[in-house]
Design an enzyme around this catalytic site. Sequence first.
Site, PDB file in Angstrom:
ATOM      1  N   ASP A   1     -12.924   5.277   1.605  1.00 46.57           N
ATOM      2  CA  ASP A   1     -11.465   5.312   1.796  1.00 46.57           C
ATOM      3  C   ASP A   1     -10.970   6.759   1.778  1.00 46.57           C
ATOM      4  O   ASP A   1     -10.828   7.367   0.717  1.00 46.57           O
ATOM      5  CB  ASP A   1     -10.795   4.493   0.685  1.00 46.57           C
TER       6      ASP A   1
ATOM      7  N   ASP B   1       0.874  -1.168   0.000  1.00 44.52           N
ATOM      8  CA  ASP B   1       0.000   0.000   0.000  1.00 44.52           C
ATOM      9  C   ASP B   1       0.914   1.221   0.000  1.00 44.52           C
ATOM     10  O   ASP B   1       1.480   1.585   1.029  1.00 44.52           O
ATOM     11  CB  ASP B   1      -0.896  -0.022   1.238  1.00 44.52           C
TER      12      ASP B   1
ATOM     13  N   LYS C   1       2.681  11.306  -3.476  1.00 50.30           N
ATOM     14  CA  LYS C   1       1.638  10.584  -4.205  1.00 50.30           C
ATOM     15  C   LYS C   1       0.676  11.543  -4.895  1.00 50.30           C
ATOM     16  O   LYS C   1       0.111  11.229  -5.940  1.00 50.30           O
ATOM     17  CB  LYS C   1       0.891   9.671  -3.229  1.00 50.30           C
TER      18      LYS C   1
ATOM     19  N   GLU D   1      -7.274   0.577  -4.226  1.00 49.44           N
ATOM     20  CA  GLU D   1      -7.216   0.467  -2.772  1.00 49.44           C
ATOM     21  C   GLU D   1      -8.528  -0.011  -2.149  1.00 49.44           C
ATOM     22  O   GLU D   1      -8.504  -0.906  -1.289  1.00 49.44           O
ATOM     23  CB  GLU D   1      -6.778   1.816  -2.178  1.00 49.44           C
TER      24      GLU D   1
END
Length: 585
Positions: free
Chosen positions: A169, A8, A70, A147
Site C-alpha cells: 500500500d 478511507d 494526514k 488500510e
Amino acid sequence: MSKTIGIDLGTTNSCVAVVEGGCPVIIPNERGGRTTPSVVAFTKEGERLVGEAAVHQSVVNSARTVSSVKRHMGTDWRFSVDGKAYSPQEISSIILAKLKKDAENYLGEPVKDAVITVPAYFNDIQRQATKDAGRIAGLNVLRIINEPTSAALAYGLNNGTPQKIMVYDLGGGTFDVSIIEMGEGVIEVLATNGDNHLGGDDFDERIVEHLGDILRKEYHVDVQKDMAAYQRVREAAEKAKKELSSAHSAYIILPYLSAGGAEPVNFEYTLTREKFNELTRDLVDRTEVPVRNALADAGIAASELGKVLLVGGSTRIPAVQDKVFQMTGIVPSKSINPDECVAQGAAAQANTLSGEALVLYGGNSILLLDVTPLSLSIETVGGVATRLVERNTTLPVHYSRIFSTAAPYQRNVEINVLQGERPMARDNKSIGKFRLNGIKRAPAGVPQIEVTFDIDANGILRVSARDLDTGREQAITINDNERMSDAEIEQAIRDAQQYAARDGIRRSLFEVNSDAEKAIADAQKAMDKAKKTMPKEEKKQIKSEISRLRKLMADEKPDRMTEGDVAQIRDAVFLLRTYTEKYIL
C-alpha cells in the site's frame, strides 16, 4: 436504521463507501467524483472549501489552503489562518464532514456511524487523533481499521481461495505492507511494516526540486520565493507523474510562470520516464526493507504468497510495480481498484459491525484479526526500553506485568510508555507518561505494582495499574500533549457546527441574491416595456421596492447574517415580483 459508512481518509484523496444489495458501493461526491481531494481552503470571506473546490483556487489562495494533513496526525503541528490555529484533527474533521454530507445526500438520510481506516503503521496517538477527527465531524467511529487489512477484506469478498497475500500500500503520504492469511470467513494479519513518511507526495517533490533547479539555472527564477508559482509547478509535477504511468514522456508547459526580470518566464520542459525513475529510485528502494521485515515477521518466504495486491494511487508507477515483482517474483494483481478498495473494505466492516454480515467466500460472517504494528515498552532503570507487547501481536491485547520501585521508600513512580523497536528508550517514540501515586513506603524492589495494557480492536492503548500490597487500584490516563483533550474536542465540535450553520446561511444568501438580481432586472424590463401604460403610482412603488431591495443587499455582512436577514431579502424579492408579474406576463 441508518446506514453505516466506511471512510478511507487519505493523504491525497479520500473515499467513502456503503454496502447496498450485499456489495460495497462507492459514494460519489457532489461533482460526481468517486474520490475527493483531501484539501481544505479558507476563503477571505470566511468560507471553508473542501475537495475539488479547494484545489481549483489553491494557486491564487495558496497561503490559506492546506493539503496532506494526514502526515501531521498525532503531532503538535498547526495550520494558522485568520488568527486561529487548526490542529490536524480539526482539518481532517472538515474533510470527514464533507464525506459525511456526501453520503447523506446520496442515501437521503442522516449518517452517524462510520468505520475509518488508517495506515497500519499509525501509532496509538495517530489512531486516537483520527478517531477524534471523526467525533468532531459528528461521526460515531465504530472502529479504526488498518488500510491494508481493509483492502484485503474488499479483495476477499470476491475471491474464493484460502491463501496468504501481501498487500503493498503506497499512498499519497504513507507506505504500508501487510502479510495476510485469508481462510474461510477469517482474515488474519500475520505481520505488518511500513514507513509513515513515504508516498506520492515525495515523488511529486522530487519533480518539483528538479524543475526548480532548471528554473534557477536557466531562467534565474526561484519558485520557492513565489507561492503562486510554486503551487503551479507542484500541480504540473503531479500531473506529469500521473502521465508517466502510461506514457514514456510528459510535456510540461507553464506560461507566464514568474517575472524573472523584465520578461515573463514561459517555461517548457519534457520529463521522460527514465529521468523520473532516476529522480525517485531511492524512494522506490525504500519500500524494500519493510517488505523484507514483514515477510520475516510473518515467518514465510515470498514464494509462499498466493497473491500480491497493489493499493494506493502511487502503485500505478511502473517502477514501483517492477520493484514488487523483483522482490516477490509475483506479477502484482490488478483485480481491485487501488483508489477505492480501502473504502470498500471499510464499508464491509462497517456493515458487519452494524449487525448485517457479509459472506467471505463460504464463511458465514467476516472475522478480522489485526495486529499491533509496533512493539510497546516501558522505560526502566538505565534508560532501557523493556518490551511488554511485541509488534505484530494479534489484537485485541490484554497484558499485565509486575514492576517495582528503583529507590527506597518511593511513594510514586513515573512510567514512560514507548512504541518502537529500539533497545534504548530515547530511540523510541514516547506516546505518554503516567504517574502512580500513594505507594506504600518500603525498601527498593519490595512494592509490587501490576501494570496492565489493553489494546482494543482499534489499536488504541489504555493503561491501568494496581498496587498488589494494598489492593488499591488506580486508573491511569496517558496524558500526551499531542492529543486533544475532551474540552478541546468539544470546542472543535461547536466550531464545526457553527461553521456548518454559517455555510448554510452563505449558500442561502448566494441563492437569494441571485433571485434578487433577477427580480430587479425583470422589474426594470417591465417598467421599460410598460412605461406608457403603467400608472405613475405603481411605477413609483416598484422603484421604491427596487431601492429597498438594493439597500438590503448592500447591507449584507456575510459573517453576521442570520436566517432572519436572508428571509427579509427573500420577502422583499417576493413583494417586488408581486408588483411586476402582471407586466412581465
